[in-house]
Structure formats: C-alpha cells, structure tokens
Design a protein around this motif. Structure first.
Motif, short mmCIF file in Angstrom:
data_model
loop_
_atom_site.label_atom_id
_atom_site.label_comp_id
_atom_site.label_asym_id
_atom_site.label_seq_id
_atom_site.Cartn_x
_atom_site.Cartn_y
_atom_site.Cartn_z
N ALA A 1 0.82 -1.21 0.00
CA ALA A 1 0.00 0.00 0.00
C ALA A 1 0.86 1.26 0.00
CB ALA A 1 -0.93 0.00 1.21
N ASN A 2 1.95 1.24 0.77
CA ASN A 2 2.84 2.41 0.83
C ASN A 2 3.45 2.72 -0.54
OD1 ASN A 2 2.40 2.95 3.50
ND2 ASN A 2 4.32 2.06 4.23
N LYS A 3 3.75 1.68 -1.30
CA LYS A 3 4.29 1.89 -2.65
C LYS A 3 3.26 2.59 -3.53
CE LYS A 3 6.46 -0.55 -6.52
NZ LYS A 3 6.87 -1.88 -7.06
N ALA A 4 1.99 2.15 -3.43
CA ALA A 4 0.92 2.78 -4.22
C ALA A 4 0.69 4.22 -3.77
CB ALA A 4 -0.36 1.96 -4.07
N LEU A 5 0.76 4.48 -2.46
CA LEU A 5 0.58 5.84 -1.94
C LEU A 5 1.71 6.76 -2.41
CD1 LEU A 5 -0.55 4.95 1.69
CD2 LEU A 5 -1.94 6.16 0.00
N LYS B 1 -8.00 7.06 0.20
CA LYS B 1 -8.51 5.76 0.61
C LYS B 1 -7.84 4.72 -0.29
CE LYS B 1 -12.68 5.31 -2.27
NZ LYS B 1 -14.16 5.09 -2.26
N ILE B 2 -7.59 3.58 0.28
CA ILE B 2 -6.94 2.49 -0.44
C ILE B 2 -8.00 1.50 -0.90
CG2 ILE B 2 -5.46 0.45 -0.19
CD1 ILE B 2 -3.74 2.80 -0.48
N ILE B 3 -7.95 1.18 -2.17
CA ILE B 3 -8.84 0.14 -2.71
C ILE B 3 -7.98 -1.09 -2.97
CG2 ILE B 3 -10.43 -0.50 -4.56
CD1 ILE B 3 -10.76 2.57 -5.05
N ILE B 4 -8.24 -2.14 -2.21
CA ILE B 4 -7.47 -3.37 -2.34
C ILE B 4 -8.19 -4.27 -3.33
CG2 ILE B 4 -6.52 -5.38 -1.16
CD1 ILE B 4 -6.55 -3.78 1.43
N LYS B 5 -7.57 -4.43 -4.50
CA LYS B 5 -8.10 -5.34 -5.51
C LYS B 5 -7.52 -6.71 -5.19
CE LYS B 5 -9.86 -2.07 -8.32
NZ LYS B 5 -11.21 -2.05 -8.91
N SER B 6 -8.27 -7.49 -4.41
CA SER B 6 -7.71 -8.70 -3.81
C SER B 6 -7.85 -9.92 -4.71
CB SER B 6 -8.42 -8.97 -2.48
OG SER B 6 -8.07 -10.24 -1.97
N THR C 1 -3.66 -6.15 -6.07
CA THR C 1 -3.05 -4.85 -6.36
C THR C 1 -3.69 -3.80 -5.45
OG1 THR C 1 -4.65 -4.41 -8.12
CG2 THR C 1 -2.54 -5.44 -8.76
N PHE C 2 -3.04 -2.64 -5.38
CA PHE C 2 -3.53 -1.56 -4.53
C PHE C 2 -3.76 -0.32 -5.39
CE2 PHE C 2 -0.90 -4.37 -1.99
CZ PHE C 2 -1.68 -4.59 -0.88
N GLU C 3 -4.94 0.27 -5.23
CA GLU C 3 -5.25 1.51 -5.93
C GLU C 3 -5.50 2.62 -4.92
OE1 GLU C 3 -8.44 1.03 -8.66
OE2 GLU C 3 -7.40 -0.50 -9.87
N VAL C 4 -5.21 3.85 -5.32
CA VAL C 4 -5.38 4.99 -4.43
C VAL C 4 -6.42 5.92 -5.02
CG1 VAL C 4 -4.24 6.98 -3.36
CG2 VAL C 4 -2.99 4.83 -3.65
N ALA C 5 -7.37 6.32 -4.18
CA ALA C 5 -8.39 7.28 -4.59
C ALA C 5 -8.51 8.36 -3.53
CB ALA C 5 -9.74 6.57 -4.78
N LYS C 6 -9.14 9.47 -3.91
CA LYS C 6 -9.36 10.55 -2.95
C LYS C 6 -10.32 10.06 -1.86
CE LYS C 6 -7.46 14.65 -4.00
NZ LYS C 6 -6.81 15.54 -3.03
#
Length: 502
Positions: free
Chosen positions: A403-407, A423-428, A462-467
């Motif tokens: 998550a830190n890498k995505a942030l 907010k973190i969206i975890i595409k699990s 994968t990890f996605e970042v959104a507002k």
C-alpha cells in the motif's frame, strides 16, 4: 612440550574459541611444537632467578632463595638483580651442598613469552587483585597471539595447574584506514581517536567498534564515522520520540498508568513480539562476542519495526485519543516497555546515550533510577504469540509495504498529498479476499489512510489509491462523512467529537 602435549590439546578443547577456527589453529601449533627453550641471552628482560655456587657451580633454586628474590623484586623491581650483589639479597643461611655460602647470578633472562605466559597467575592470583579469580573469563588479543601469548599462557598453566588459564579466547584484526591500508605516521593516514570524539562524540567511536566484524581488519575513516553517525541518530531519534510521549508533560506513570497485557491491542502485542526477538538477538550477540550482530539488530529494530511501522501508526492514538483512554495508555505501556528494554540493551555500546535516556525516562518502582548500569538486562514480555498471530501480522506488514508503494506513486503524481487524503482500494486475489475483508477496519489505521475498500480481482492482489470521501477533521486530519453533521463540533469527525466531549 612433548611430555604434556596431550594434556595441552585436552585443555584447548575445554575453551570457547572466538571465532571457532581459533581452536584448530592453536591445536596445530601445539601439535607441531617439539620444545620450548625458556631462556634467552639478552642484556634486558626479566632475569631467571637462579644463583650458582661460587666454588662448585651448582645451581641453587629453592623456597628460601625464591622468597628472597621475589621480595627484592616486589620492593625494588627486577632491575635490582643486575645492580645488587647476591650477598645483599640471598640470606646468609643459604648454603651450597659443598658448604660454600657465596654465589654468582644467572645472567640469562626468561623468554618474553614465558614472562607474559605466567601473567595469569601473577594477576589473577596475586595479592594486588584479591577480587579476581583464576582462571580468566576471557583472553582478548590479535590473531598473531596463537603463536604467542595464548599459547605460552596455555602451556605454563597446563604444567602448573593441569588446565587452561582462560575460559574463552577472542581474537581481533587490526585497525586500517578507509582504503584498507595499515596506518603509519609516514603515510599520514592515522586517525586520532580524540578527533572523532571532539567532532562526533565518544558514543560514535564506541558504535564504530561495536558495529564492525572485528575478527578481520577494521576500516576507519571520516566518511565511515559520518555514516555511523547517521545510524546513531536513528536510534537516538526513536528514543527521543518515545520519551516525548512518556516523559514530562506526557502524563505516564508506569506503576499507575500501565495497562494489563489483555488490554493491549494486537499492534501493541506485535511490537512486544518484535522486542522479544530483539532481546534474544542482542543477548546472543553479547554472549557470543558478536557485538556487530547486537548493534545491527538494535538499529534495525529502531528503524524498521519502530520508526517505519509501529511508532508511525500509533501517532494517531497518542495525539487524538483521550489522555487517559485505554487505547492511548496501551500504546504508552508498550512504548515504556520498549524504551526500558532497548536502553539497557544499548548501554554496553552507546553508554553515554543510554545513561542520558535513563535519566529522562519514567521509571517503575523496580528500577534503580540512579544509573542504567545498576539494572539487569531486560527479560522478554512473557506473552505467548501463536503461529496464527505471527502469520496474520506478517500478512498485515506486507500489505502495508504494498500500500505504501501505491501511496508514494500517488503522491508523486500529485493525486494526493498526505496519506490521510486517500482511501486504499485493495483489488484482492480470490484466495486472500476473505482475509482482507476481515481486516479492512484495522487496515485503515495501519495504512494511515481515511478509508479501505476491498474488492475481488481474480488472481493477483493490487492496490489503488483514490481521494478520501468526506471532509477533513481539523483535529485528527482524517477525512470523514461525519464532519459537519455535529452541531456542537462541526469541524470534527465522530471519534474526535467524542474525545473532545469527554
């Protein structure tokens, strides 16, 4: 030497050799040795305490002469042997078998290795050091002493007492410059320790010695010391952060405010599990004389486990929860146990810093507040950590790394500023979906974001970042849809409104 070679080999095998190859090295030298001439023809040195009959030349060496000569040496030093006539120190009662009472002196000296080889009895059994006991716990010298002091001490001791004069032997390399060259005045590549102490402090010099694998040659230079200074600051800053949340003004008394183990959060218990591992590693490092292992374990704990993970996560609890809340006290309890332990673990290496920390930290009734060095090394927490617990928190730790890498990528792209804006969206993956879903609320705090959503994504996670959704709470800086709905506290999130009300 052949007469007691087997006894010498047996004595070697009873010793702890550091490093282990030292045992084979000295064994080979003793096996190959056939004799030892303990006299030398020199104009200086410690004389062989034997006198000879002036008439028949017979050597005289008995309890009475030895006692008289040792008393002379004790009062005036061994040089008196060369200055005084035998009539001035040999008692008149001493006579040769032939009846002669006049003597000449032996002018050969003891081999210098015999001289140093009997230091174990003169020091550890001497009258000047009544608190010392024989044999020695440790002999420490350079790797060249397998042929010298280590061996001469061993051989004299085996003849004298039938055993080794030391329990352990530790060898070291030599100090060389930054390029690996020997230091010489002519080369101008020497470094005065006082220069390092003046510029960096004594603890940095101690840290350099402890951080090096001293069994081989040790390099030293200003750049090396400067790099170690940065490592030192990591440890010091970890302690400084903890002290700032425990000491004066932080309102924590270990005897009054500590919570029980069952009131600690899982995150707090994870930190204490890591502390238990550190205690094991550092104690083993000290026991094995592997000081560099102890230092690197301590440094990694402060940087990786504390600064980059635990302390970063609990800032929210420390700053935003009610002062006396169980959550805040749990974090303080864990931090107190951590600072108390690492200060004592670090004391043999960075002694001045450890003493400074000890004077500023709060103490329980069981501590000796006067000095860190008047306290025992720390014991482990006593908490049982199951395999499931360890597996769960390894999963959480790796999740934070991802998550830190995505942030970081989102920050670089100017999508977000602080992580709390996200907010973190975890595409699990299908395999981990249930696990992520059960941890979603917990992960929000651990990832230091304002929200976590979990979606199924098939094979790979994968990890996605959104507002983040909602408005920013002016107290904790988290984004929440609750902000603006409380008439009395329109700028606060629900948690902060409750904390302020309390």
């Amino acid at each position: 030497v052949n007469g007691f070679k087997d006894e010498a080999i047996k004595a070697i095998e009873s010793v702890k050799w550091i490093p282990e190859w030292g045992e084979d090295r000295i064994k080979g030298m003793v096996r190959d040795r056939s004799d030892w001439c303990i006299s030398r023809q020199r104009t200086w040195g410690v004389p062989i305490p034997v006198v000879y009959c002036k008439d028949c030349g017979k050597p005289i060496c008995n309890d009475e002469t030895i006692s008289a000569i040792s008393e002379l040496f004790r009062k005036e030093g061994s040089d008196a042997w060369w200055i005084k006539d035998t009539s001035e120190f040999i008692p008149a009662s001493v006579k040769c078998e032939c009846g002669c009472g006049e003597f000449t002196k032996e002018y050969d000296i003891m081999d210098v290795w015999f001289d140093s080889g009997v230091s174990h009895t003169s020091v550890m059994e001497g009258e000047d050091f009544p608190s010392l006991t024989w044999p020695a716990d440790l002999y420490l010298e350079g790797a060249d002493q397998y042929r010298g002091w280590f061996q001469s001490s061993l051989l004299t001791s085996v003849v004298y007492k039938g055993q080794s004069p030391y329990k352990a032997v530790c060898t070291h390399g030599w100090v060389v410059d930054g390029e690996g060259k020997a230091m010489h005045k002519s080369l101008g590549n020497g470094i005065d320790p006082s220069e390092i102490i003046d510029q960096f402090g004594a603890d940095i010099l101690r840290l350099w010695a402890a951080s090096s694998d001293y069994h081989s040659d040790i390099r030293i230079s200003k750049p090396i010391i400067s790099q170690l200074s940065d490592a030192y600051k990591k440890i010091r800053n970890t302690a400084r952060f903890i002290l700032g949340n425990l000491g004066n003004g932080a309102g924590f008394d270990p005897d009054k405010d500590s919570v029980s183990d069952d009131q600690l959060t899982e995150l707090d218990k994870w930190a204490l599990m890591k502390l238990d591992n550190l205690i094991d590693a550092v104690k083993k490092g000290y026991d094995d004389f592997d000081f560099h292992i102890a230092f690197h374990a301590l440094h990694n704990f402060c940087v990786i486990d504390m600064s980059n993970f635990y302390l970063d996560i609990i800032k929210d609890r420390l700053y935003c929860e009610k002062e006396t809340s169980v959550l805040r006290r749990a974090a303080q309890t864990a931090m107190y146990r951590i600072i108390s332990a690492i200060t004592r673990l670090a004391a043999p290496i960075i002694s001045f810093t450890a003493e400074e920390i000890w004077q500023f930290m709060p103490h329980s009734a069981g501590d000796d507040k006067q000095s860190v060095f008047l306290n025992q090394m720390p014991e482990k927490s006593g908490i049982e950590f199951s395999a499931d617990f360890k597996d769960k928190w390894e999963f959480i730790y790796n999740t934070r790394l991802g998550a830190n890498k995505a942030l970081e990528e989102a920050r670089n792209a100017k999508t977000i500023g602080k992580s709390l804006e996200a907010k973190i969206i975890i595409k699990s993956s299908d395999a981990d979906y249930d696990r992520y879903a059960s941890l979603a609320d917990q992960l929000k705090d651990i990832l230091i974001v304002s929200g976590v959503e979990v979606e199924k994504a098939g094979v790979e996670t994968t990890f996605e970042v959104a507002k983040a959704e909602g408005e920013k709470c002016e107290r904790c800086w988290c984004y929440s849809k609750y902000v603006g709905t409380n008439h009395d506290h329109p700028t606060l999130c629900e948690r902060c409104a409750i904390a302020v009300e309390a």
